[in-house]
Design a protein around this motif. Structure first.
Motif, short mmCIF file in Angstrom:
data_model
loop_
_atom_site.label_atom_id
_atom_site.label_comp_id
_atom_site.label_asym_id
_atom_site.label_seq_id
_atom_site.Cartn_x
_atom_site.Cartn_y
_atom_site.Cartn_z
N PHE A 106 -92.25 86.40 57.03
CA PHE A 106 -92.66 87.60 57.57
C PHE A 106 -93.69 87.71 58.47
O PHE A 106 -93.56 88.82 59.15
N VAL A 107 -94.64 86.39 58.62
CA VAL A 107 -95.59 86.65 59.72
C VAL A 107 -95.62 85.33 60.55
O VAL A 107 -95.35 84.34 59.91
N HIS A 108 -95.94 85.37 61.83
CA HIS A 108 -95.96 84.20 62.54
C HIS A 108 -97.18 84.03 63.43
O HIS A 108 -97.57 85.00 64.35
N PRO A 109 -98.03 83.15 63.02
CA PRO A 109 -99.50 83.08 63.75
C PRO A 109 -99.03 82.35 65.19
O PRO A 109 -98.37 81.47 65.08
N TYR A 110 -100.03 83.02 65.96
CA TYR A 110 -100.04 82.23 67.53
C TYR A 110 -101.50 82.28 67.99
O TYR A 110 -102.41 83.02 67.50
N ARG A 111 -101.61 81.24 68.91
CA ARG A 111 -102.76 81.34 69.63
C ARG A 111 -102.42 81.58 71.27
O ARG A 111 -101.68 80.71 71.79
N MET A 112 -103.13 82.64 71.70
CA MET A 112 -102.59 83.05 73.06
C MET A 112 -103.44 82.82 74.10
O MET A 112 -104.87 83.15 73.81
N HIS A 113 -103.33 81.96 75.03
CA HIS A 113 -104.27 81.54 76.30
C HIS A 113 -103.89 82.29 77.52
O HIS A 113 -102.63 82.46 77.81
N TYR A 114 -104.92 83.00 77.96
CA TYR A 114 -104.60 83.96 79.09
C TYR A 114 -105.90 84.04 80.00
O TYR A 114 -106.90 83.63 79.75
N LYS A 115 -105.81 84.64 81.32
CA LYS A 115 -106.75 84.96 82.03
C LYS A 115 -106.81 86.55 82.28
O LYS A 115 -105.69 87.18 82.46
N GLN A 116 -108.22 87.04 82.24
CA GLN A 116 -108.34 88.42 82.44
C GLN A 116 -109.19 88.74 83.66
O GLN A 116 -110.44 88.10 83.50
N ASN A 117 -108.75 89.19 84.78
CA ASN A 117 -109.78 89.16 85.84
C ASN A 117 -110.28 87.83 86.32
O ASN A 117 -111.49 87.72 86.49
#
Length: 210
Positions: free
Chosen positions: A17-28
């Motif tokens: 039902f649920v799938h956990p993730y860790r998102m890496h990204y750049k903002q500005n």
């Protein structure tokens, strides 16, 4: 239904039902990390019985609400003493709702949920789409679609309560418009934001003039 026992909590490694993730990204240009959970799209239905002039809701036990209440008192809790934390603190009042996990339209999902949870067999053409929105934006980004439907007593074919083979235990709750208005005046309610939006939308757009 209110008797909750043998509660424990463990890390989740796999779920349908649920799938956990860790998102890496750049903002500005700045590196960021955000933990998030993906889950199914869902439907919810505002139900009004025109014969008895009452809104139809569901009441059920929500483990996340229960554990949140436990954690407010005992932040490090792993095994819950249910004599200290009775199950009624985990029950919520909600719109009839369900996840979109079948190969069919959201409209068919809404029809199925009204029958399964509340016992009304309603023709598809009676449903009116209200809005599609994000039910969560901090941890989840899932879509929810809200419908409105008017029912009559002769549409009531069963007692509702959810699907027994899926372990659902749901109480059907009928509330008059004055009772709903009184609920909105409370300082705290055991309900999600979509429920509050749904009944306010109903009171503004569909409720009979008193």
């Amino acid at each position: 239904m209110d008797k909750i026992q043998d509660v424990s909590v463990e890390p989740m490694t796999k779920s349908n039902f649920v799938h956990p993730y860790r998102m890496h990204y750049k903002q500005n240009g700045r590196k960021k990390i955000w933990d998030l959970v993906m889950q199914h799209e869902s439907v919810a239905i505002i139900i009004y019985n025109t014969d008895i002039k009452k809104m139809i809701f569901v009441r059920q036990f929500r483990p996340a609400v229960y554990f949140s209440n436990v954690r407010q008192v005992d932040p490090d809790c792993k095994s819950v003493d249910t004599t200290k934390f009775p199950g009624d603190s985990g029950f919520t009042l909600e719109l009839c709702a369900g996840i979109h996990d079948k190969d069919q339209s959201l409209l068919h999902d809404a029809k199925d949920e009204v029958l399964e949870e509340c016992g009304y067999d309603v023709p598809l053409e009676k449903f009116e789409k209200v809005i599609t929105y994000r039910s969560g934006v901090g941890v989840t980004g899932d879509l929810a679609t809200l419908f409105y439907v008017e029912v009559t007593n002769d549409m009531k074919l069963a007692s509702g309560g959810g699907l027994e083979d899926e372990g659902e235990m749901i109480d059907v709750v009928e509330m008059s418009i004055p009772e709903v208005r009184a609920l909105l005046q409370k300082d705290q309610v055991p309900s999600p934001g979509g429920f509050l939006f749904g009944i306010m939308w109903f009171l503004q757009n569909k409720a009979p003039k008193e």
